[in-house]
Design an enzyme around this catalytic site. Sequence first.
Site: not given
Length: 294
Positions: A48, A160, A197-198
């Site tokens: 990010h 992504k 984030s996962r």
Amino acid sequence: MPDVVTTIQELRARIASARRDAALEGSADAPSGRVVLVPTMGALHDGHLQLVSHARDLGGIVVVSIFVNPLQFGPGEDLDRYPRTLDADVARLTGLADVVFAPTPAEMYPNGASETRVSAGAVGSLYEGASRPGHFDGMLTVVAKLFNIVAPDVAVFGQKDAQQVHLVGRMVDELNIAISIAVVDTVREQDGLALSSRNAYLDPAGRAAAVVLSQALAAAAEAATATPGGVDAVLAAARERIDSEPAVKLDYLVVVDPDSFLAVAEDHHGPAVVLVAARVGTTRLIDNERISIH
């Protein structure tokens, strides 16, 4: 620290003020008060931050939205446990973003779930859309709302999420939205795992296994240049690598045309994108690689 704004009215006033100030100053870094938007769902990682850094390099007023959008989560998905780390996110954006827009669901959807939706069409029902019905309708709806609220000149997205990038670009083109889309290459860990984030959900064994996705894409890219090669060889090389890791359960593996985002024919030659999605334990990961098939 960037300013944190939680209401649409306050954000619009803040951006209007910043545009006026930039126009008065005649700043070379912010010509005519250019606004650059980076939409996120928070839980910010280095990927990010690369998007926001690119936005900063474009010059202008950088707005980062942090909103976990309920419309793009289906039944049984991880909406409730999706990481929410606003304070840490804002701290990480210091020096990169001017404004953080962090609305509540009630602010974005004051009448509850939005009755008006943007349809992702046929491509939105494929790949991620087949595994997560309605996901892309929800994503495009909130992106359209953000575009209308922020009125940016440029919006920055990451490669992504390749299918998302394609659908957002198509929406902008087909609905004549006067916004430029900037796409930043996928950011990876040193071992190749795409930042997500996962990834925080992965235990150590799952984290070690997950790297097979990027390895499979590398094998696909190598096969694309081999002779004899072709689409079948690309898929076979990637699948063989994934099958070697029993902890990874493949959801889909497909080679698509970068313009139409439909699966390419067996005799396809030229630019293509390999898409992969898989589960590592209970965590679902996606990745992709742009290739050229000789």
